[in-house]
Design a protein around this motif. Structure first.
Motif, mmCIF file in Angstrom:
data_model
loop_
_atom_site.group_PDB
_atom_site.id
_atom_site.type_symbol
_atom_site.label_atom_id
_atom_site.label_comp_id
_atom_site.label_asym_id
_atom_site.label_seq_id
_atom_site.Cartn_x
_atom_site.Cartn_y
_atom_site.Cartn_z
ATOM 1 N N ALA A 60 0.815 -1.223 0.000
ATOM 2 C CA ALA A 60 0.000 0.000 0.000
ATOM 3 C C ALA A 60 0.847 1.270 0.000
ATOM 4 N N ALA A 61 1.824 1.341 0.885
ATOM 5 C CA ALA A 61 2.637 2.557 0.994
ATOM 6 C C ALA A 61 3.494 2.804 -0.249
ATOM 7 N N PRO A 62 4.295 1.825 -0.722
ATOM 8 C CA PRO A 62 5.099 2.087 -1.919
ATOM 9 C C PRO A 62 4.257 2.327 -3.161
ATOM 10 N N THR A 63 3.073 1.722 -3.230
ATOM 11 C CA THR A 63 2.201 1.955 -4.381
ATOM 12 C C THR A 63 1.701 3.395 -4.392
ATOM 13 N N THR A 64 1.314 3.894 -3.224
ATOM 14 C CA THR A 64 0.887 5.288 -3.126
ATOM 15 C C THR A 64 2.036 6.227 -3.460
ATOM 16 N N GLY A 65 3.227 5.883 -2.984
ATOM 17 C CA GLY A 65 4.409 6.687 -3.309
ATOM 18 C C GLY A 65 4.686 6.707 -4.803
ATOM 19 N N PHE A 66 4.503 5.560 -5.459
ATOM 20 C CA PHE A 66 4.718 5.530 -6.906
ATOM 21 C C PHE A 66 3.681 6.374 -7.637
ATOM 22 N N LEU A 67 2.456 6.399 -7.134
ATOM 23 C CA LEU A 67 1.424 7.225 -7.762
ATOM 24 C C LEU A 67 1.852 8.692 -7.795
ATOM 25 N N VAL A 68 2.502 9.150 -6.739
ATOM 26 C CA VAL A 68 3.011 10.526 -6.711
ATOM 27 C C VAL A 68 4.009 10.732 -7.843
ATOM 28 N N GLN A 69 4.921 9.769 -8.021
ATOM 29 C CA GLN A 69 5.894 9.877 -9.099
ATOM 30 C C GLN A 69 5.224 9.840 -10.462
ATOM 31 N N LEU A 70 4.182 9.043 -10.594
ATOM 32 C CA LEU A 70 3.473 8.932 -11.873
ATOM 33 C C LEU A 70 2.797 10.251 -12.225
ATOM 34 N N ILE A 71 2.194 10.901 -11.232
ATOM 35 C CA ILE A 71 1.551 12.197 -11.479
ATOM 36 C C ILE A 71 2.577 13.200 -11.999
ATOM 37 N N LYS A 72 3.741 13.225 -11.381
ATOM 38 C CA LYS A 72 4.783 14.155 -11.836
ATOM 39 C C LYS A 72 5.311 13.759 -13.218
ATOM 40 N N SER A 73 5.317 12.477 -13.501
ATOM 41 C CA SER A 73 5.807 12.018 -14.806
ATOM 42 C C SER A 73 4.884 12.412 -15.948
ATOM 43 N N THR A 74 3.612 12.678 -15.655
ATOM 44 C CA THR A 74 2.696 13.093 -16.720
ATOM 45 C C THR A 74 3.139 14.397 -17.366
ATOM 46 N N SER A 75 3.985 15.170 -16.685
ATOM 47 C CA SER A 75 4.465 16.429 -17.265
ATOM 48 C C SER A 75 5.241 16.187 -18.559
ATOM 49 N N LEU A 76 5.841 14.989 -18.694
ATOM 50 C CA LEU A 76 6.596 14.685 -19.912
ATOM 51 C C LEU A 76 5.687 14.525 -21.121
ATOM 52 N N ALA A 77 4.394 14.279 -20.895
ATOM 53 C CA ALA A 77 3.460 14.136 -22.017
ATOM 54 C C ALA A 77 3.325 15.433 -22.811
ATOM 55 N N SER A 78 3.734 16.553 -22.219
ATOM 56 C CA SER A 78 3.665 17.830 -22.938
ATOM 57 C C SER A 78 4.564 17.825 -24.159
ATOM 58 N N ILE A 79 5.620 16.989 -24.159
ATOM 59 C CA ILE A 79 6.572 16.982 -25.258
ATOM 60 C C ILE A 79 5.963 16.424 -26.540
ATOM 61 N N ILE A 80 4.888 15.621 -26.420
ATOM 62 C CA ILE A 80 4.220 15.093 -27.616
ATOM 63 C C ILE A 80 2.917 15.851 -27.893
ATOM 64 N N GLY A 81 2.743 16.986 -27.210
ATOM 65 C CA GLY A 81 1.606 17.854 -27.513
ATOM 66 C C GLY A 81 0.373 17.635 -26.682
#
Length: 218
Positions: free
Chosen positions: A144-165
């Motif tokens: 539960a804890a590491p999965t929630t922590g990864f979700l935080v990283q995933l949210i921040k990783s969505t910023s890279l989607a801006s590079i494909i428009g």
């Protein structure tokens, strides 16, 4: 013509937050489904399944997410699909999440005391029943804890989607920054919105980890 940075610009950026949230949720759900399959293959007794899972994890953990986004985005035409930033971002992030969640959950499954599986075997439980009723419920608490922590990283990783428009929070900030020539002000606002989105999840992950440590110490 340079626009003034005002309420309309703030609203545009804040409203783009919904696309960041939507992309994060889609990628997380897709990654959870794939991650569970990868985790089960990693602990499978079938050598082919383990080999496939290891290969999948090494590819997606060993290459930059930005490159994965480009490959999926430009590869859509190869398989007969239209080049679409939303679809490419969702698929690439879901595959990325599946690799990391698969390893997190594989570790959680293997962290369950071996005696639990042996007891299930003694009761003549089949593989599906053993995993569903004995192993996975205990592994879920550990994960539960590491999965929630990864979700935080995933949210921040969505910023890279801006590079494909894909126009999520970061892309909206870039658009307003280019229109108003107020990069510091705009990016600061974007950073605050990311913080407000991720901070509660970080706290939740910390609390879950503390709670699990207390339970394990009993």
């Amino acid at each position: 013509m340079i626009r003034e940075f005002g309420a309309d610009e703030v609203i545009y950026i804040v409203f783009a937050l919904r696309w960041t949230i939507a992309l994060s949720l889609i990628a997380f759900v897709g990654g959870a489904v794939g991650g569970l399959a990868i985790a089960l293959m990693r602990v499978s007794r079938l050598g082919v399944a383990r080999l496939f899972a290891v290969g999948f994890i090494r590819v997606f953990q060993g290459t930059p997410l930005l490159m994965q986004l480009f490959i999926v985005y430009f590869g859509l035409n190869i398989i007969g699909l239209p080049t679409n930033a939303w679809l490419a971002a969702a698929v690439a992030l879901a595959l990325h999440a599946a690799a990391f969640l698969g390893e997190i959950w594989r570790g959680s499954i293997q962290a369950v005391p071996s005696g639990q599986g042996e007891a299930a075997d003694a009761l003549a439980y089949g593989y599906v029943t053993r995993m569903k009723d004995v192993i996975l419920p205990q592994a879920a608490r550990i994960a539960a804890a590491p999965t929630t922590g990864f979700l935080v990283q995933l949210i921040k990783s969505t910023s890279l989607a801006s590079i494909i428009g894909f126009t999520e929070l970061t892309r909206a900030g870039q658009i307003i920054s280019n229109a108003t020539f107020k990069p510091f002000l705009v990016i600061s606002l974007v950073a605050v919105l990311y913080f407000l989105l991720c901070w509660p999840l970080s706290l939740a992950a910390r609390r879950l980890e503390t709670r699990f440590d207390r339970i394990a110490a009993r």
